[in-house]
Design a protein around this motif. Structure first.
Motif, PDB file in Angstrom:
ATOM      1  N   GLY A 110      38.776  52.481  47.615  1.00 30.32           N
ATOM      2  CA  GLY A 110      39.841  52.705  48.575  1.00 30.32           C
ATOM      3  C   GLY A 110      39.914  54.170  48.983  1.00 30.32           C
ATOM      4  N   THR A 111      40.196  54.420  50.247  1.00 29.68           N
ATOM      5  CA  THR A 111      40.255  55.791  50.753  1.00 29.68           C
ATOM      6  C   THR A 111      41.585  56.098  51.400  1.00 29.68           C
ATOM      7  OG1 THR A 111      37.868  55.714  51.197  1.00 29.68           O
ATOM      8  CG2 THR A 111      39.107  57.502  52.216  1.00 29.68           C
ATOM      9  N   CYS A 112      42.168  55.129  52.124  1.00 24.89           N
ATOM     10  CA  CYS A 112      43.371  55.400  52.919  1.00 24.89           C
ATOM     11  C   CYS A 112      44.508  55.940  52.062  1.00 24.89           C
ATOM     12  CB  CYS A 112      43.814  54.135  53.638  1.00 24.89           C
ATOM     13  SG  CYS A 112      42.645  53.556  54.897  1.00 24.89           S
ATOM     14  N   GLU A 113      44.677  55.385  50.851  1.00 26.83           N
ATOM     15  CA  GLU A 113      45.806  55.802  50.024  1.00 26.83           C
ATOM     16  C   GLU A 113      45.619  57.190  49.429  1.00 26.83           C
ATOM     17  OE1 GLU A 113      43.520  52.748  47.436  1.00 26.83           O
ATOM     18  OE2 GLU A 113      43.817  53.226  49.551  1.00 26.83           O
ATOM     19  N   THR A 114      44.441  57.792  49.567  1.00 25.34           N
ATOM     20  CA  THR A 114      44.196  59.119  49.000  1.00 25.34           C
ATOM     21  C   THR A 114      44.387  60.234  50.023  1.00 25.34           C
ATOM     22  OG1 THR A 114      41.821  59.131  49.514  1.00 25.34           O
ATOM     23  CG2 THR A 114      42.501  58.090  47.433  1.00 25.34           C
ATOM     24  N   LEU A 115      44.661  59.886  51.275  1.00 19.71           N
ATOM     25  CA  LEU A 115      44.791  60.900  52.316  1.00 19.71           C
ATOM     26  C   LEU A 115      46.076  61.701  52.158  1.00 19.71           C
ATOM     27  CD1 LEU A 115      43.709  58.779  55.429  1.00 19.71           C
ATOM     28  CD2 LEU A 115      42.290  60.393  54.131  1.00 19.71           C
ATOM     29  N   ASP A 116      46.004  62.986  52.521  1.00 23.33           N
ATOM     30  CA  ASP A 116      47.233  63.774  52.535  1.00 23.33           C
ATOM     31  C   ASP A 116      48.043  63.405  53.782  1.00 23.33           C
ATOM     32  OD1 ASP A 116      46.195  65.186  54.794  1.00 23.33           O
ATOM     33  OD2 ASP A 116      45.275  66.684  53.498  1.00 23.33           O
ATOM     34  N   ASP A 117      49.248  63.959  53.895  1.00 27.47           N
ATOM     35  CA  ASP A 117      50.167  63.524  54.954  1.00 27.47           C
ATOM     36  C   ASP A 117      49.596  63.735  56.354  1.00 27.47           C
ATOM     37  OD1 ASP A 117      52.007  62.719  53.106  1.00 27.47           O
ATOM     38  OD2 ASP A 117      53.244  64.522  53.227  1.00 27.47           O
ATOM     39  N   LYS A 118      48.968  64.876  56.585  1.00 24.20           N
ATOM     40  CA  LYS A 118      48.438  65.177  57.914  1.00 24.20           C
ATOM     41  C   LYS A 118      47.333  64.203  58.284  1.00 24.20           C
ATOM     42  CE  LYS A 118      46.265  68.846  60.653  1.00 24.20           C
ATOM     43  NZ  LYS A 118      45.762  70.257  60.649  1.00 24.20           N
ATOM     44  N   ARG A 119      46.422  63.995  57.373  1.00 27.49           N
ATOM     45  CA  ARG A 119      45.319  63.084  57.667  1.00 27.49           C
ATOM     46  C   ARG A 119      45.789  61.630  57.721  1.00 27.49           C
ATOM     47  NH1 ARG A 119      40.591  66.074  54.036  1.00 27.49           N
ATOM     48  NH2 ARG A 119      40.145  67.691  55.600  1.00 27.49           N
ATOM     49  N   ARG A 120      46.795  61.300  56.940  1.00 31.30           N
ATOM     50  CA  ARG A 120      47.323  59.943  56.997  1.00 31.30           C
ATOM     51  C   ARG A 120      47.935  59.665  58.357  1.00 31.30           C
ATOM     52  NH1 ARG A 120      50.864  57.325  52.221  1.00 31.30           N
ATOM     53  NH2 ARG A 120      48.848  57.649  51.226  1.00 31.30           N
ATOM     54  N   ARG A 121      48.611  60.656  58.918  1.00 26.63           N
ATOM     55  CA  ARG A 121      49.205  60.454  60.246  1.00 26.63           C
ATOM     56  C   ARG A 121      48.122  60.183  61.287  1.00 26.63           C
ATOM     57  NH1 ARG A 121      52.808  64.511  58.419  1.00 26.63           N
ATOM     58  NH2 ARG A 121      51.545  66.159  59.379  1.00 26.63           N
ATOM     59  N   LEU A 122      47.006  60.893  61.196  1.00 26.17           N
ATOM     60  CA  LEU A 122      45.903  60.652  62.134  1.00 26.17           C
ATOM     61  C   LEU A 122      45.348  59.246  61.944  1.00 26.17           C
ATOM     62  CD1 LEU A 122      43.798  61.422  64.225  1.00 26.17           C
ATOM     63  CD2 LEU A 122      42.482  62.559  62.408  1.00 26.17           C
ATOM     64  N   ALA A 123      45.156  58.840  60.697  1.00 24.06           N
ATOM     65  CA  ALA A 123      44.667  57.487  60.432  1.00 24.06           C
ATOM     66  C   ALA A 123      45.638  56.454  60.981  1.00 24.06           C
ATOM     67  CB  ALA A 123      44.457  57.283  58.935  1.00 24.06           C
ATOM     68  N   GLU A 124      46.957  56.687  60.809  1.00 22.55           N
ATOM     69  CA  GLU A 124      47.977  55.767  61.311  1.00 22.55           C
ATOM     70  C   GLU A 124      47.840  55.573  62.815  1.00 22.55           C
ATOM     71  OE1 GLU A 124      51.585  57.608  60.204  1.00 22.55           O
ATOM     72  OE2 GLU A 124      51.489  57.003  58.103  1.00 22.55           O
ATOM     73  N   GLU A 125      47.665  56.686  63.527  1.00 24.45           N
ATOM     74  CA  GLU A 125      47.574  56.611  64.990  1.00 24.45           C
ATOM     75  C   GLU A 125      46.372  55.789  65.422  1.00 24.45           C
ATOM     76  OE1 GLU A 125      47.469  60.615  66.330  1.00 24.45           O
ATOM     77  OE2 GLU A 125      49.528  61.073  65.709  1.00 24.45           O
ATOM     78  N   ILE A 126      45.262  55.979  64.756  1.00 18.25           N
ATOM     79  CA  ILE A 126      44.046  55.255  65.128  1.00 18.25           C
ATOM     80  C   ILE A 126      44.161  53.780  64.758  1.00 18.25           C
ATOM     81  CG2 ILE A 126      41.556  55.063  64.730  1.00 18.25           C
ATOM     82  CD1 ILE A 126      41.563  58.116  64.237  1.00 18.25           C
ATOM     83  N   LEU A 127      44.621  53.497  63.549  1.00 13.58           N
ATOM     84  CA  LEU A 127      44.733  52.106  63.099  1.00 13.58           C
ATOM     85  C   LEU A 127      45.750  51.321  63.915  1.00 13.58           C
ATOM     86  CD1 LEU A 127      44.650  52.556  59.210  1.00 13.58           C
ATOM     87  CD2 LEU A 127      42.764  51.968  60.728  1.00 13.58           C
ATOM     88  N   ALA A 128      46.755  52.011  64.441  1.00 14.52           N
ATOM     89  CA  ALA A 128      47.798  51.340  65.213  1.00 14.52           C
ATOM     90  C   ALA A 128      47.397  51.090  66.659  1.00 14.52           C
ATOM     91  CB  ALA A 128      49.080  52.170  65.184  1.00 14.52           C
ATOM     92  N   SER A 129      46.290  51.649  67.104  1.00 16.58           N
ATOM     93  CA  SER A 129      45.922  51.518  68.516  1.00 16.58           C
ATOM     94  C   SER A 129      44.523  50.962  68.746  1.00 16.58           C
ATOM     95  CB  SER A 129      46.040  52.878  69.214  1.00 16.58           C
ATOM     96  OG  SER A 129      45.241  53.852  68.556  1.00 16.58           O
ATOM     97  N   GLU A 130      43.688  50.918  67.694  1.00 19.42           N
ATOM     98  CA  GLU A 130      42.352  50.351  67.842  1.00 19.42           C
ATOM     99  C   GLU A 130      42.377  48.865  67.478  1.00 19.42           C
ATOM    100  OE1 GLU A 130      39.465  51.518  68.919  1.00 19.42           O
ATOM    101  OE2 GLU A 130      40.189  53.558  69.349  1.00 19.42           O
ATOM    102  N   TYR A 131      41.727  48.050  68.310  1.00 21.53           N
ATOM    103  CA  TYR A 131      41.728  46.607  68.123  1.00 21.53           C
ATOM    104  C   TYR A 131      40.440  46.131  67.452  1.00 21.53           C
ATOM    105  CZ  TYR A 131      45.925  45.969  70.949  1.00 21.53           C
ATOM    106  OH  TYR A 131      47.216  45.999  71.406  1.00 21.53           O
ATOM    107  N   LEU A 132      40.556  45.030  66.720  1.00 22.23           N
ATOM    108  CA  LEU A 132      39.375  44.410  66.143  1.00 22.23           C
ATOM    109  C   LEU A 132      38.547  43.739  67.242  1.00 22.23           C
ATOM    110  CD1 LEU A 132      40.989  44.874  63.500  1.00 22.23           C
ATOM    111  CD2 LEU A 132      40.071  42.692  62.685  1.00 22.23           C
ATOM    112  N   TYR A 133      37.244  43.661  67.032  1.00 23.29           N
ATOM    113  CA  TYR A 133      36.360  42.999  67.991  1.00 23.29           C
ATOM    114  C   TYR A 133      35.987  41.592  67.520  1.00 23.29           C
ATOM    115  CZ  TYR A 133      33.223  45.369  64.693  1.00 23.29           C
ATOM    116  OH  TYR A 133      32.627  45.859  63.553  1.00 23.29           O
ATOM    117  N   ASP A 134      36.542  41.175  66.398  1.00 23.06           N
ATOM    118  CA  ASP A 134      36.279  39.836  65.874  1.00 23.06           C
ATOM    119  C   ASP A 134      37.350  39.499  64.847  1.00 23.06           C
ATOM    120  OD1 ASP A 134      35.020  37.438  65.472  1.00 23.06           O
ATOM    121  OD2 ASP A 134      33.323  38.223  64.346  1.00 23.06           O
ATOM    122  N   CYS A 135      37.539  38.210  64.577  1.00 21.94           N
ATOM    123  CA  CYS A 135      38.331  37.725  63.461  1.00 21.94           C
ATOM    124  C   CYS A 135      39.836  37.753  63.701  1.00 21.94           C
ATOM    125  CB  CYS A 135      37.988  38.524  62.190  1.00 21.94           C
ATOM    126  SG  CYS A 135      38.763  37.959  60.689  1.00 21.94           S
TER     127      CYS A 135
END
Length: 284
Positions: free
Chosen positions: A23-48
């Protein structure tokens, strides 16, 4: 914005464990977690799952692809990649996995292969024997396929593609082909890449002997015009399939245009195997 809250982190951590990935997401610091949040909340899956990565992680059952893409994003964020670069990387991965064009026409009848013929994923590698990056990437993929995490799920096939700009590429390619004709391709390839900086046209005969190939037979094949003719035909095939540089990989006939990092390639091959087998959901 959808936060990577405790609920999503718990679900992601459980799903990651089920996929036997770190696992990697839970190890991010606050700044990097915010960037991950923005990407995960706006990028769509291409399958499934027809939604954003974040929402697909909250759905039940959890789509395996959502977990893989979330980990991909978080690994990139942890490595310091910027938002634009990460989004472009996700787009390249999607194009590689979804395809959309015709599958490449690749003749594997005389190609050295590793792994079961019935494997759900066939990965064809066009590589130059004198390509520095190939000398690192391909042995790592070999290790993953030969009793490693990809064992049983992938069949690797090697196509020799000399690059003119790599000094000695034709002579080294002839050595690879001679070893293939004698049934000793993979040991010879691994030995040659391990001794990459020691190459000469003549030393290949010693390398062949070191991996238990007959010295005389190898020398004859190395100097046989038929070996050279076959090498030319393989390169022509690669050019028809759009190969311009090495390594170039095809996953089940689709060109891979994503990053050439070992961990990402392994992840993508596992994703493709799951898709072919219909194993799309993480077990509760």
């Amino acid at each position: 914005m959808i936060r990577i809250g405790i609920g999503i982190l718990v679900a992601l951590s459980s799903a990651v464990t089920a996929l036997a990935q770190p696992g990697t997401c839970e190890t991010l610091d606050d700044k990097r977690r915010r960037l991950a949040e923005e990407i995960l909340a706006s990028e769509y899956l291409y399958d499934c799952c027809d939604d954003t990565i974040s929402r697909c992680l909250e759905a039940r059952p959890v789509c395996r692809l959502a977990v893989r893409l979330a980990e991909d994003v978080c690994r990139r964020v942890a490595a310091g990649q910027d938002e634009t670069g990460i989004r472009r990387a996700l787009s390249r991965r999607a194009r590689s996995m979804v395809g959309g064009g015709n599958s490449a026409e690749i003749d594997l009848s005389n190609a050295p292969t590793l792994g079961p013929d019935e494997a759900p994923v066939t990965v064809v590698i066009y590589a130059c024997a004198r390509c520095p990056y190939c000398s690192k990437l391909i042995p790592a993929l070999y290790q993953a396929a030969d009793g490693g995490v990809l064992a049983g799920d992938v069949r690797l096939a090697f196509r020799i593609f000399p690059i003119r700009g790599h000094e000695g590429s034709t002579e080294a390619g002839l050595g690879f082909e001679a070893a293939a004709e004698l049934g000793g391709f993979w040991p010879f390839m691994l030995y040659a890449y391990r001794h990459f900086d020691e190459f000469s046209a003549e030393v290949q005969i010693e390398w062949a002997a070191a991996v238990d190939l007959d010295r005389t037979e190898f020398t004859e094949r190395l100097r046989d015009n038929a070996t050279r003719d076959l090498l030319v035909e393989i390169k022509k095939e690669g050019l028809v399939n759009g190969v311009e540089e090495t390594p170039t990989l095809f996953l089940n006939g689709r060109p891979w245009v994503g990053d050439l990092a070992v961990d990402l390639l392994v992840d993508a091959i596992q994703e493709e195997a799951e898709r072919v087998k219909g194993d799309l959901w993480v077990a509760d």
